[in-house]
Design a protein around this motif. Sequence first.
Motif, mmCIF file in Angstrom:
data_model
loop_
_atom_site.group_PDB
_atom_site.id
_atom_site.type_symbol
_atom_site.label_atom_id
_atom_site.label_comp_id
_atom_site.label_asym_id
_atom_site.label_seq_id
_atom_site.Cartn_x
_atom_site.Cartn_y
_atom_site.Cartn_z
ATOM 1 N N LEU A 17 39.748 27.118 33.668
ATOM 2 C CA LEU A 17 40.509 28.203 32.986
ATOM 3 C C LEU A 17 39.803 29.418 33.574
ATOM 4 O O LEU A 17 40.699 30.572 33.313
ATOM 5 C CB LEU A 17 40.101 27.971 31.402
ATOM 6 N N LEU A 18 38.562 29.661 33.688
ATOM 7 C CA LEU A 18 38.034 30.904 34.237
ATOM 8 C C LEU A 18 38.729 31.087 35.676
ATOM 9 O O LEU A 18 39.216 32.409 35.882
ATOM 10 C CB LEU A 18 36.834 30.843 34.551
ATOM 11 N N GLU A 19 39.006 30.154 36.525
ATOM 12 C CA GLU A 19 39.826 30.370 37.786
ATOM 13 C C GLU A 19 41.047 30.750 37.594
ATOM 14 O O GLU A 19 41.698 31.989 38.089
ATOM 15 C CB GLU A 19 39.723 29.216 38.538
ATOM 16 N N GLN A 20 41.838 30.165 36.621
ATOM 17 C CA GLN A 20 43.399 30.640 36.090
ATOM 18 C C GLN A 20 43.076 31.902 35.676
ATOM 19 O O GLN A 20 44.015 32.829 35.993
ATOM 20 C CB GLN A 20 43.890 29.666 35.106
ATOM 21 N N PHE A 21 42.313 32.360 34.763
ATOM 22 C CA PHE A 21 42.365 33.846 34.288
ATOM 23 C C PHE A 21 42.062 34.817 35.204
ATOM 24 O O PHE A 21 42.835 35.930 35.318
ATOM 25 C CB PHE A 21 41.057 33.943 33.177
ATOM 26 N N GLU A 22 41.140 34.298 36.327
ATOM 27 C CA GLU A 22 40.831 35.412 37.359
ATOM 28 C C GLU A 22 42.229 35.618 38.399
ATOM 29 O O GLU A 22 42.625 36.776 38.439
ATOM 30 C CB GLU A 22 39.928 34.798 38.266
ATOM 31 N N GLN A 23 42.840 34.445 38.391
ATOM 32 C CA GLN A 23 44.230 34.840 39.064
ATOM 33 C C GLN A 23 45.184 35.610 38.576
ATOM 34 O O GLN A 23 45.775 36.453 39.277
ATOM 35 C CB GLN A 23 44.659 33.297 39.434
ATOM 36 N N ASN A 24 45.381 35.333 37.224
ATOM 37 C CA ASN A 24 46.371 35.974 36.444
ATOM 38 C C ASN A 24 46.151 37.603 36.376
ATOM 39 O O ASN A 24 46.900 38.294 36.255
ATOM 40 C CB ASN A 24 46.539 35.390 35.233
ATOM 41 N N ASN A 80 37.700 40.234 22.434
ATOM 42 C CA ASN A 80 37.622 39.257 21.436
ATOM 43 C C ASN A 80 38.247 38.154 22.120
ATOM 44 O O ASN A 80 37.778 36.936 21.807
ATOM 45 C CB ASN A 80 38.521 39.834 20.354
ATOM 46 N N PHE A 81 39.332 38.228 22.907
ATOM 47 C CA PHE A 81 39.883 36.924 23.500
ATOM 48 C C PHE A 81 40.498 37.287 24.927
ATOM 49 O O PHE A 81 40.826 38.537 25.165
ATOM 50 C CB PHE A 81 40.981 36.584 22.783
ATOM 51 N N GLY A 82 40.760 36.257 25.783
ATOM 52 C CA GLY A 82 41.126 36.641 27.028
ATOM 53 C C GLY A 82 41.983 35.284 27.570
ATOM 54 O O GLY A 82 41.532 34.066 27.341
ATOM 55 N N CYS A 83 43.079 35.397 27.507
ATOM 56 C CA CYS A 83 44.201 34.216 27.742
ATOM 57 C C CYS A 83 44.273 33.794 29.068
ATOM 58 O O CYS A 83 44.971 34.709 30.088
ATOM 59 C CB CYS A 83 45.536 34.747 27.122
ATOM 60 N N ALA A 84 44.054 32.681 29.506
ATOM 61 C CA ALA A 84 43.986 32.083 30.754
ATOM 62 C C ALA A 84 45.284 32.110 31.646
ATOM 63 O O ALA A 84 45.475 32.428 32.737
ATOM 64 C CB ALA A 84 43.253 30.838 30.784
ATOM 65 N N ASP A 85 46.251 31.828 30.756
ATOM 66 C CA ASP A 85 47.777 31.444 31.328
ATOM 67 C C ASP A 85 48.322 32.826 31.727
ATOM 68 O O ASP A 85 49.401 32.895 32.689
ATOM 69 C CB ASP A 85 48.617 30.778 30.398
ATOM 70 N N THR A 86 48.169 33.866 31.138
ATOM 71 C CA THR A 86 48.642 35.180 31.245
ATOM 72 C C THR A 86 47.691 36.288 31.958
ATOM 73 O O THR A 86 48.272 37.484 32.329
ATOM 74 C CB THR A 86 49.326 35.768 30.175
ATOM 75 N N GLY A 87 46.398 36.291 31.700
ATOM 76 C CA GLY A 87 45.496 37.204 32.207
ATOM 77 C C GLY A 87 45.206 38.081 31.064
ATOM 78 O O GLY A 87 44.889 39.266 31.325
#
Length: 517
Positions: A85-92, A226-233
């Motif tokens: 999820l961290l890698e996906q978040f970074e990419q987005n 508060n929150f970070g969404c992995a699928d959209t960044g």
Amino acid sequence: MKVALGQPTMPPYASGPSHLRGKEKFQKAAHHELNDVTKRRNYQYATTTIRVKRQAVVDEVDDWQDLREAGSTIKRDVAARMPELLEQFEQNVTARGGHVHWARDSKEANEIIQDLVRATGEDKVVKIKSMATQEIALNEELEKAGIFAQETDLAELIVQLGEDFPSHILVPAIHRNRAEIRDIFAAKMPNTDETLTQDPAELAEAARKYLRQQFMEAKVAISGANFGCADTGTVSIVESEGNGRMCLTMPETLITVMGIEKLLPNFEDLGVFLQLLPRSSTGERMNPYTSLWSGVTEGDGPQNFHIVLLDNGRTAALSSEIGREALKCIRCSACLNVCPVYERAGGHSYGSTYPGPIGAIITPQLTGIDSSDDPNGSLPYASSLCGRCNEVCPVKIPITDILLELRYQKAKNEPSHIERAAFASLAQVWGRSGVWDKLVRMVALGRVLGGFNGKIDLMPPPISGWTEYRDVAVPPKKSFRQWWGSEEAERLLAEAREQGIPDGQKVTGERFEEEDK
């Protein structure tokens, strides 16, 4: 060498400058705080008000328990798939024009942020209330680098101007009353003087006027998340005052510090947490301001967006099957507001950015325990284990289970020969009723140690480890078993039977009330 609280092979603990370890053990710090009557009154009033509001809005939601279960399940999924999820978040985030920086500890995080601010040519930043930046002592480290960080949250502003330390996750200045705040503002806030009153509206207006100028001048802002969404960044901040919205939209550069556990797998998951968080934290159905941003949008908001992903001991906590449950925390502070220990001892007793029940379980896991004298080693014992924190946690963190696990790990890794010998002796005594009866009779000798206040202030080693932090009541002349066989007990029991209380029947509160009348 630090004492591991989780599995045998542990990732690095939090290191570098931080506000995660106090100067003295919880018991001693709490002893000092208990003597401050004003603070205790402030805590009692504030926590009672918040928890009553919370209960009212929670009772309105028919599926509250289902929401809690959903939040808990989502957070467990994050812990299970953190690297992915961290890698996906970074990419987005990167795909949308943002820049992602990875920080193993507070030292790296502070260096990254200092370099980013210096690159703008600025020596002043505005800040949104952030537990992560408080955790890494960011303000102090920026000051060493010649950069001033202006807190814009009202409670954080009070703490900053008062040269104080936060005492609550949601309301950092909860230990201050109106009169104290008025004095701080009159003494430290520009463009105020002794004519300022302690009227809440006037105090808020004074802060608003002062901060308005800070917002207008700021080129760089620093926030938490508060929150970070992995699928959209997408990154989200929820707040109540509007200062966050000003910081997130007006400056040219925005730097966000986000603990890696703040991830959510999907944007849709926000729907669950935007119902759980405001009700659990401020007792509101919905928080007044919810800000969402994904990278950079041309002509709208900051044109330079950086996010620092902070570990600082979180992977150490992840390695413990039970301990990792603490990383589900969404920083609502509901557990603090119901905790009888926090309400009386106060937030400063914990010595950490994270006070209360959640601080007692997450702080030792982030830092590890250096030795038997480490103040953080006392935090798992800062609880009566009443379980109220478990009941109100919106993501169902089993706080008391984690406290017990941390106590077990500490005892296992720091064996005490004296303690083992003492319990071995007790086992022998408990196994022999005659010896136990004689020993209990000897307890009455402790009356000679009692003072005029009916308490024993000092006992000989090793029991002095107890009386160093706690008062011990002078023992009665007789044990309960001795008293039970006395004529007085027989007389009282006979009187109770005459009044119509059969053997074995409970005496209810109603019965006592009737007798009082």
